[in-house]
Design a protein around this motif. Structure first.
Motif, PDB file in Angstrom:
ATOM      1  N   GLN A 285      -7.227 -13.257   2.018  1.00 25.66           N
ATOM      2  CA  GLN A 285      -7.703 -12.638   0.777  1.00 25.66           C
ATOM      3  C   GLN A 285      -7.740 -11.123   0.898  1.00 25.66           C
ATOM      4  OE1 GLN A 285     -11.462 -14.148  -0.541  1.00 25.66           O
ATOM      5  NE2 GLN A 285     -11.516 -12.918  -2.408  1.00 25.66           N
ATOM      6  N   THR A 286      -8.154 -10.617   2.063  1.00 23.99           N
ATOM      7  CA  THR A 286      -8.206  -9.166   2.262  1.00 23.99           C
ATOM      8  C   THR A 286      -6.817  -8.549   2.146  1.00 23.99           C
ATOM      9  OG1 THR A 286     -10.118  -9.431   3.721  1.00 23.99           O
ATOM     10  CG2 THR A 286      -8.906  -7.347   3.846  1.00 23.99           C
ATOM     11  N   ASP A 287      -5.845  -9.182   2.781  1.00 28.12           N
ATOM     12  CA  ASP A 287      -4.476  -8.661   2.714  1.00 28.12           C
ATOM     13  C   ASP A 287      -3.907  -8.787   1.306  1.00 28.12           C
ATOM     14  OD1 ASP A 287      -4.598  -8.107   5.406  1.00 28.12           O
ATOM     15  OD2 ASP A 287      -3.626  -9.977   6.013  1.00 28.12           O
ATOM     16  N   LEU A 288      -4.283  -9.858   0.584  1.00 30.84           N
ATOM     17  CA  LEU A 288      -3.781 -10.037  -0.780  1.00 30.84           C
ATOM     18  C   LEU A 288      -4.322  -8.961  -1.704  1.00 30.84           C
ATOM     19  CD1 LEU A 288      -2.165 -11.880  -2.729  1.00 30.84           C
ATOM     20  CD2 LEU A 288      -4.281 -13.143  -3.124  1.00 30.84           C
ATOM     21  N   LEU A 289      -5.625  -8.661  -1.589  1.00 32.23           N
ATOM     22  CA  LEU A 289      -6.229  -7.632  -2.427  1.00 32.23           C
ATOM     23  C   LEU A 289      -5.707  -6.245  -2.075  1.00 32.23           C
ATOM     24  CD1 LEU A 289      -9.936  -8.899  -2.516  1.00 32.23           C
ATOM     25  CD2 LEU A 289      -8.191  -9.106  -4.305  1.00 32.23           C
ATOM     26  N   ALA A 290      -5.324  -6.054  -0.809  1.00 33.41           N
ATOM     27  CA  ALA A 290      -4.779  -4.753  -0.396  1.00 33.41           C
ATOM     28  C   ALA A 290      -3.310  -4.609  -0.744  1.00 33.41           C
ATOM     29  CB  ALA A 290      -4.985  -4.572   1.108  1.00 33.41           C
ATOM     30  N   GLY A 291      -2.711  -5.646  -1.322  1.00 34.96           N
ATOM     31  CA  GLY A 291      -1.306  -5.553  -1.718  1.00 34.96           C
ATOM     32  C   GLY A 291      -0.327  -5.671  -0.574  1.00 34.96           C
ATOM     33  N   ARG A 292      -0.718  -6.311   0.513  1.00 39.28           N
ATOM     34  CA  ARG A 292       0.172  -6.412   1.677  1.00 39.28           C
ATOM     35  C   ARG A 292       1.109  -7.621   1.614  1.00 39.28           C
ATOM     36  NH1 ARG A 292      -4.896  -5.420   4.444  1.00 39.28           N
ATOM     37  NH2 ARG A 292      -5.079  -3.207   4.984  1.00 39.28           N
ATOM     38  N   GLN A 293       0.969  -8.480   0.613  1.00 37.39           N
ATOM     39  CA  GLN A 293       1.814  -9.655   0.428  1.00 37.39           C
ATOM     40  C   GLN A 293       1.794 -10.572   1.668  1.00 37.39           C
ATOM     41  OE1 GLN A 293       5.708  -8.233  -0.630  1.00 37.39           O
ATOM     42  NE2 GLN A 293       5.081  -7.730  -2.726  1.00 37.39           N
ATOM     43  N   PRO A 294       0.638 -11.169   1.965  1.00 36.41           N
ATOM     44  CA  PRO A 294       0.548 -12.070   3.129  1.00 36.41           C
ATOM     45  C   PRO A 294       1.343 -13.355   2.888  1.00 36.41           C
ATOM     46  CG  PRO A 294      -1.445 -12.207   1.833  1.00 36.41           C
ATOM     47  CD  PRO A 294      -0.637 -11.087   1.224  1.00 36.41           C
ATOM     48  N   ALA A 295       1.659 -14.030   3.960  1.00 34.83           N
ATOM     49  CA  ALA A 295       2.479 -15.256   3.898  1.00 34.83           C
ATOM     50  C   ALA A 295       1.621 -16.470   4.215  1.00 34.83           C
ATOM     51  CB  ALA A 295       3.648 -15.168   4.878  1.00 34.83           C
ATOM     52  N   ILE A 296       1.894 -17.561   3.536  1.00 37.18           N
ATOM     53  CA  ILE A 296       1.278 -18.864   3.797  1.00 37.18           C
ATOM     54  C   ILE A 296       2.370 -19.818   4.249  1.00 37.18           C
ATOM     55  CG2 ILE A 296       0.114 -20.857   2.776  1.00 37.18           C
ATOM     56  CD1 ILE A 296      -1.336 -19.028   0.916  1.00 37.18           C
ATOM     57  N   GLN A 297       2.137 -20.497   5.350  1.00 39.22           N
ATOM     58  CA  GLN A 297       3.136 -21.427   5.880  1.00 39.22           C
ATOM     59  C   GLN A 297       2.813 -22.841   5.406  1.00 39.22           C
ATOM     60  OE1 GLN A 297       3.135 -22.645  10.111  1.00 39.22           O
ATOM     61  NE2 GLN A 297       5.231 -21.865  10.190  1.00 39.22           N
TER      62      GLN A 297
ATOM     63  N   TYR B 235      -6.208 -16.014 -10.663  1.00 43.22           N
ATOM     64  CA  TYR B 235      -7.051 -15.090  -9.886  1.00 43.22           C
ATOM     65  C   TYR B 235      -6.735 -13.640 -10.226  1.00 43.22           C
ATOM     66  CZ  TYR B 235      -9.253 -12.890  -5.830  1.00 43.22           C
ATOM     67  OH  TYR B 235     -10.034 -12.103  -5.018  1.00 43.22           O
ATOM     68  N   GLY B 236      -5.454 -13.371 -10.447  1.00 43.13           N
ATOM     69  CA  GLY B 236      -5.059 -11.991 -10.757  1.00 43.13           C
ATOM     70  C   GLY B 236      -5.119 -11.654 -12.230  1.00 43.13           C
ATOM     71  N   GLY B 237      -5.495 -12.616 -13.069  1.00 42.45           N
ATOM     72  CA  GLY B 237      -5.595 -12.345 -14.490  1.00 42.45           C
ATOM     73  C   GLY B 237      -4.265 -12.314 -15.202  1.00 42.45           C
ATOM     74  N   GLN B 238      -3.198 -12.891 -14.604  1.00 43.63           N
ATOM     75  CA  GLN B 238      -1.892 -12.937 -15.242  1.00 43.63           C
ATOM     76  C   GLN B 238      -1.739 -14.227 -16.031  1.00 43.63           C
ATOM     77  OE1 GLN B 238       1.226 -12.395 -12.386  1.00 43.63           O
ATOM     78  NE2 GLN B 238       0.324 -10.562 -11.489  1.00 43.63           N
ATOM     79  N   SER B 239      -0.916 -14.179 -17.052  1.00 43.12           N
ATOM     80  CA  SER B 239      -0.606 -15.392 -17.816  1.00 43.12           C
ATOM     81  C   SER B 239       0.525 -16.132 -17.136  1.00 43.12           C
ATOM     82  CB  SER B 239      -0.207 -15.030 -19.252  1.00 43.12           C
ATOM     83  OG  SER B 239       0.985 -14.256 -19.242  1.00 43.12           O
ATOM     84  N   GLU B 240       0.670 -17.440 -17.462  1.00 44.11           N
ATOM     85  CA  GLU B 240       1.720 -18.241 -16.856  1.00 44.11           C
ATOM     86  C   GLU B 240       3.104 -17.798 -17.319  1.00 44.11           C
ATOM     87  OE1 GLU B 240       1.155 -22.382 -17.270  1.00 44.11           O
ATOM     88  OE2 GLU B 240      -0.816 -22.396 -16.296  1.00 44.11           O
TER      89      GLU B 240
END
Length: 283
Positions: free
Chosen positions: A17-29, A58-63
């Motif tokens: 979550q920290t990396d996501l909020l910082a805009g670092r684009q973390p990866a999920i395997q 979470y980011g407030g974007q529409s689908e």
């Protein structure tokens, strides 16, 4: 995943979550066991859409947003070209083993009864168990040799499927499965009076074993009660063992629960078939 208990394993790294909020684009395997083909491909798509929907919310974007918050990158560690024939080749061999084990044993017993050969055997100092074991052993040896040749010549040679598992362990499992299936074939032969009647009797037994064992349709996609019922079928455990050994290189320490269940089912089928065979000889 090696033991076949899980099809999907999601690895979320620390500080995601920290990396996501910082805009670092973390990866999920997301690890997917593609030996359950239809379930794996559909499930991977569902997981991707779940991540996209949750991150958009979470980011407030529409689908309807043009830029997707999740980029799915697939890396196939086995079968990198996604050749469906690799899996179908092994499943077809498993299905043919089932058909041959039941049909060959039951037909041989009925033909001997029709031609009077079985009566000649009863004159000899042989017990019903010895006659049954002779039928099982002869068919078991033929089918195991044919299975080994099919895997080496057709699957590995002609189709080029890289089977990484232990061939000797798979042939041992095949022999145990044939012990159960041939006993089932003898039991069905004792219920039938002729070869055509045996064929009609075998159809409603073989078809569910082929379609509901997990090779054609994922077992987890079936109703819970049907999953429990199919645990009593030797083909269900054999399909699971075949995929684990040949594709995932699982050893005896991983597959022993299914192997133990397959052995117990085989012994149960053998005892039931032996009791029925003794009764048919006495009548």
């Amino acid at each position: 995943m090696d033991s076949g208990q899980y099809t999907f394993v999601i690895n979320i790294p620390a500080r995601f979550q920290t990396d996501l909020l910082a805009g670092r684009q973390p990866a999920i395997q997301v690890n997917v066991d593609a030996t359950a083909m239809s379930q794996a491909f559909m499930g991977a798509g569902y997981i991707s859409r779940i991540f996209q929907r949750e991150l958009q919310a979470y980011g407030g974007q529409s689908e309807a947003a043009t830029q997707a918050p999740v980029k799915l990158v697939s890396r196939a560690l086995f079968n990198t070209n996604l050749e469906g024939g690799w899996f179908l080749a092994v499943i077809q061999i498993v299905n043919n083993i089932t058909i041959l084990a039941i049909i060959l044993t039951g037909t041989a017993l009925l033909r001997e009864r029709e031609h009077g050969t079985l009566d000649h055997l009863l004159v000899l100092p042989l017990t019903a168990m010895e006659i049954m074991l002779a039928k099982i052993w002869s068919n078991l040896l033929v089918v195991v040799v044919c299975t080994w040749l099919s895997l080496e010549v057709v699957v590995k040679g002609a189709l080029g499927v890289p089977l990484s598992g232990s061939m000797s362990l798979f042939l041992l499992v095949t022999a145990v499965y044939l012990f159960a299936s041939t006993a089932l074939g003898i039991f069905l032969a004792t219920l039938a009076r002729s070869t055509p009647q045996f064929g009609l009797l075998a159809i409603p037994v073989i078809i569910p074993m082929l379609l509901l064992s997990g090779g054609s349709t994922p077992l987890d996609s079936m109703p819970q009660w049907l999953q429990w019922v199919m645990q009593g079928s030797p083909s269900t455990h054999f399909v699971s063992l075949s995929a684990a050994i040949l594709f995932r290189d699982a050893g005896l320490s991983v597959v022993w629960p299914d192997l133990l269940a397959l052995t117990a089912i085989g012994l149960l089928f053998f005892v039931i078939a032996l009791l029925r065979f003794r009764k048919s000889l006495a009548s």
